[in-house]
Design an enzyme around this catalytic site. Structure first.
Site, PDB file in Angstrom:
ATOM      1  N   LYS A   1      52.337  -0.208 -33.490  1.00  4.94           N
ATOM      2  CA  LYS A   1      52.790   0.034 -32.108  1.00  4.94           C
ATOM      3  C   LYS A   1      53.668   1.278 -32.010  1.00  4.94           C
ATOM      4  CE  LYS A   1      56.983  -2.805 -31.987  1.00  4.94           C
ATOM      5  NZ  LYS A   1      57.939  -1.723 -31.793  1.00  4.94           N
ATOM      6  N   THR A   2      54.486   1.550 -33.047  1.00  5.93           N
ATOM      7  CA  THR A   2      55.340   2.740 -33.004  1.00  5.93           C
ATOM      8  C   THR A   2      54.486   3.999 -32.974  1.00  5.93           C
ATOM      9  OG1 THR A   2      57.060   1.559 -34.238  1.00  5.93           O
ATOM     10  CG2 THR A   2      57.243   3.956 -34.147  1.00  5.93           C
TER      11      THR A   2
ATOM     12  N   ASP B   1      59.797  -0.370 -25.183  1.00  8.23           N
ATOM     13  CA  ASP B   1      59.410  -0.964 -26.461  1.00  8.23           C
ATOM     14  C   ASP B   1      60.029  -2.360 -26.573  1.00  8.23           C
ATOM     15  OD1 ASP B   1      58.344  -1.229 -28.978  1.00  8.23           O
ATOM     16  OD2 ASP B   1      59.861   0.008 -29.971  1.00  8.23           O
ATOM     17  N   GLU B   2      59.410  -3.226 -27.380  1.00  7.62           N
ATOM     18  CA  GLU B   2      59.911  -4.596 -27.612  1.00  7.62           C
ATOM     19  C   GLU B   2      60.170  -5.304 -26.274  1.00  7.62           C
ATOM     20  OE1 GLU B   2      59.717  -5.704 -30.456  1.00  7.62           O
ATOM     21  OE2 GLU B   2      60.234  -4.228 -31.984  1.00  7.62           O
TER      22      GLU B   2
ATOM     23  N   GLN C   1      56.735 -12.581 -31.013  1.00 11.98           N
ATOM     24  CA  GLN C   1      57.951 -12.153 -31.698  1.00 11.98           C
ATOM     25  C   GLN C   1      59.162 -12.173 -30.763  1.00 11.98           C
ATOM     26  OE1 GLN C   1      57.488  -8.900 -34.693  1.00 11.98           O
ATOM     27  NE2 GLN C   1      55.430  -8.701 -33.849  1.00 11.98           N
TER      28      GLN C   1
ATOM     29  N   ARG D   1      57.037 -10.154 -42.001  1.00 12.55           N
ATOM     30  CA  ARG D   1      57.800  -9.058 -42.612  1.00 12.55           C
ATOM     31  C   ARG D   1      57.213  -8.697 -43.980  1.00 12.55           C
ATOM     32  NH1 ARG D   1      58.606  -7.093 -38.664  1.00 12.55           N
ATOM     33  NH2 ARG D   1      57.353  -8.815 -37.900  1.00 12.55           N
TER      34      ARG D   1
END
Length: 754
Positions: free
Chosen positions: A32-33, A224-225, A255, A608
């Site tokens: 996504k980044t 973002d997020e 998330q 993670r």
């Protein structure tokens, strides 16, 4: 435009479809980044959008810096003109420019949590309230929750529901504290972190010309997020993008783990309701983890009802199975984890930094730390005491802040008698009373102290005022470093710390020098246009916990709570303390929404891991000073058994070797405790009910082979006894629950004759 060739099809869609409302649902490890970075680069390079017209909001300074650096590599230094940063830093920048509209000075102070708690503590004391009832943490959380829902103190006091709720919780004065706290912050020219969002909403609601100004400035808004936004953040971004509708939100509902901070998962779940013509793009390919890890995570999150459907997959290798570590106690759990890390390092030539230990609560770190120390494995704890929270740093920062903003009450309280100058607490209380009675600021009292307090104390206050006025002149004439250096010396802080020749004193002196080094780095940074002390203080006030970590490049095992781990990745991950009432937390079992948030937290922890994932649990653990029996977490049972194996690293209560595990749990249960010949794991359902006359037996004569009855697990047979140490243990094979190891000092067992 070569960077577009590196994108998969959904990523490409997310980059080039720039107009209109867009939601990019980005699964864990899906890049996504990269999509956000290239989307901004595409806007600038292909569509010719001025970077000054692009707003990109993140949740950490670290994420913003990483994105800006990536964009700069594509489009050059023009990327430095982007409006990019955390919600708090961007809105603080806007509020600095428009502060006068709200009656604040442009150099308003930003209170951190510690400052806010100290102010609340003072207010509670002044109101003669019980500080055991009105604890600063509890009060601040209540006020923060109200602000995040855009409830002002005026609305709070008028609302009968809040009043009734406070009264039922035996805290009827919360509304009055909220009112006083807000008034004192305003009077001090200060905003806390929640105010940066709350006041931006007020600004845009009450001053439509200001809102229009920023609507015209920001042609494109990206968040973002997005799953972590609260109501306040969502409304601001919605207002800013209302004219052109070019809003792009990126996130993953799976998330969403920050409800306790006010995050509202409904923002992402219901986004389409506000934008009927919304374009939805799903990034479902995971580039981070092995197939086993990705599929295990999918099997967990699929149990949640409230979610946006997606099919996360990976083209990576299957990798090894998830390994389950079973320990008799939390101390042994630490030893097993440390031993596993040591073996992995030796066998696979790995570094300490390739490992992370994640836990649900900070208190779990102790056993892990002790075990790692014994094996000489270096580690770092993320989220411990921040450098900027140390007393000596807070002291100098208070001098810097007060020299800029003379209305900052919290900073004044900290420095007026440090180093000691004969102005004690009682004198300060008199100054505060004088300010309140005359409805003037503390600085007004200080500058006319002879009118309120004659004698020796008045002379000391006048000397202090002269000192602060001198600092103010230095700040206006010099850059941040020169001013900070003069204040550190002129205040007497450096001299006081230097004269303390203890090890602790030397450390405190070095810490202050390190702060001055940070100011020098700030001034020497060519990207910083504003070199003033005020600009430096704003930047420091907005640093987040992860951003504070100065050991990113050190070769250390990383230890942190799962909440802190979000957005990070490691080759090998250990999720420890996988026990009922610990994870999921016993505080998160009262509703489906809470349990689903805990499951999302477990999903975040699993994803993670890149190559190897370990889960560990203990059969007993000290909780609140007492040793308690533990039951494996329900989340372990929720993982598809084909992706998990029981470790060959046995605890000393194992009765026989575990299966090595090949994905088939015919010989080994998911929990590592229960065993069966069936191909499916047993459930914990049982028709057993303890009789009304159940009475436990004296277990001092308990032996292997005896039949026993337990009030919860029913009937079973003792298969092993452990008489070593102070705590006798028995491993019992229960008819309905498989094997469980029990501490006989706690277990209630009735012995039946064979």
């Amino acid at each position: 435009m070569d960077y577009l060739k590196s994108l998969n099809e959904p990523q490409y869609e997310g980059v080039v479809n720039t107009d209109g409302p867009t939601m990019i649902i980005a699964g864990a490890g899906s890049g996504k980044t990269r999509v956000l970075t290239y989307r901004i680069a595409y806007l600038m390079e292909k569509k010719g959008v001025d970077p000054f017209n692009i707003l990109s909001l993140t949740f950490t300074n670290k994420a913003a810096k990483e994105m800006r650096d990536r964009i700069e590599k594509v489009v050059g230094t023009d990327a430095r003109n982007l409006w990019m940063g955390t919600f708090h830093s961007v809105f603080a920048r806007i509020l600095r420019s428009e502060a006068d509209r709200l009656g604040y000075p442009s150099n308003f102070t930003i209170y951190d949590a510690d400052d806010a708690k100290q102010l609340i503590k003072s207010i509670v004391k002044e109101m003669n309230l019980d500080d055991k009832v009105y604890k600063p943490n509890v009060v601040l959380n209540r006020i923060s929750g109200a602000k995040n829902r855009l409830i002002s103190w005026r609305e709070y006091i008028k609302n009968p529901i809040y009043r009734a709720d406070d009264e039922s919780n035996m805290k009827p004065e919360l509304g009055r504290i909220y009112k006083t706290y807000s008034e004192r912050c305003f009077k001090a020219g200060a905003m806390d972190f929640d105010d940066l969002l709350f006041n931006t909403n007020v600004l845009f609601k009450e001053h439509l010309d200001v809102l229009n100004k920023y609507q015209q400035r920001f042609h494109y808004v990206m968040v973002d997020e997005f799953q972590d936004t609260n109501i306040s953040q969502y409304l601001i971004t919605k207002k800013l993008s209302a004219v052109r509708q070019n809003i792009c939100v990126v996130g993953d509902d799976a998330q969403s783990i920050y409800a306790f901070r006010g995050a509202d998962i409904q923002n992402i779940l219901n986004f389409e309701k506000d934008y009927p013509d919304l374009r939805v793009i799903k990034l479902e390919q995971n580039y981070r983890s092995t197939k086993n890890i990705v599929n295990a995570a999918n099997s967990i999150i699929s149990r949640n009802r409230a979610q946006l459907k997606k099919d996360v997959w990976t083209a990576n290798d299957s990798g090894t199975l998830i390994e389950l570590l079973r320990a008799t106690s939390d101390n042994e759990e630490g030893k097993l984890v440390a031993s596993s890390i040591f073996e992995e390092k030796m066998q696979n030539h790995l570094k300490n930094s390739d490992f992370a230990i994640l836990y649900r609560t900070n208190s779990q770190s102790r056993a892990m730390e002790e075990a790692l120390r014994r094996m000489n494995i270096k580690y770092k704890i993320v989220g411990g005491l921040s450098f900027y929270q140390r007393k000596e740093i807070k002291d100098l920062m208070a001098y810097l802040r007060y020299s800029i903003n003379h209305n900052d009450e919290q900073s004044l309280r900290r420095i007026i008698n440090y180093p000691k100058r004969g102005i004690g607490d009682s004198s300060l209380d008199k100054i505060i009373v004088a300010a309140n009675e005359n409805n003037i600021g503390l600085w007004d009292v200080l500058t006319n102290i002879s009118s309120y307090m004659p004698g020796r104390v008045a002379n000391a206050v006048m000397d202090f005022v002269t000192l602060i006025k001198r600092f103010k002149i230095d700040i206006e004439k010099k850059d941040a470093f020169e001013a900070a250096n003069l204040i550190a010396k002129g205040s007497g802080i450096l001299k006081t710390l230097y004269e303390d020749k203890t090890v602790e004193g030397l450390s405190r002196y070095e810490n202050v020098q390190e702060l001055l080094n940070a100011v020098k780095e700030f001034v020497d940074d060519p990207d910083k246009e504003d070199k003033s002390l005020g600009s430096f203080l704003q930047e420091i006030a907005l640093i987040t916990g992860v951003d504070n970590d100065k050991d990113d490049d050190d070769d250390k095992v990383t230890m942190m709570t799962i909440h802190m781990a979000k957005g990070l990745e490691f080759k090998n991950v250990y999720i420890v303390g996988m026990e009922e009432d610990l994870f999921p937390s016993q505080m998160m079992l009262s509703s489906r929404a809470d349990l689903e948030e805990e499951r999302r937290l477990f999903y975040v922890a699993i994803t993670r891991a890149e190559h190897k994932l370990y889960l560990s649990y203990a059969l007993s653990r000290y909780r609140f000073g007492r040793l308690k029996n533990c039951e494996p977490s329900r989340f372990i049972d929720e993982i598809d058994p084909s992706f998990i194996k029981v470790s060959k690293r046995h605890s000393k209560v194992e009765s026989r070797p575990s299966s090595e595990g090949n994905g088939d749990f015919a010989k080994s249960f998911v929990s590592g405790i229960k065993r069966t010949t069936s191909s499916q794991p047993l459930t914990r359902k049982s028709n057993y009910k303890a009789p009304v006359d159940f009475k436990p037996s004296d277990t001092s004569t308990l032996k292997t082979g005896m039949k026993v009855e337990h009030p919860k697990f029913g009937f079973g047979k003792v298969v092993e006894m452990d008489e070593s140490g102070a705590n006798r243990k028995a491993t019992v094979n229960f008819d309905d629950f498989g094997e469980k190891t029990l501490l006989l000092s706690f277990a209630k067992l009735r012995i039946h004759s064979n």
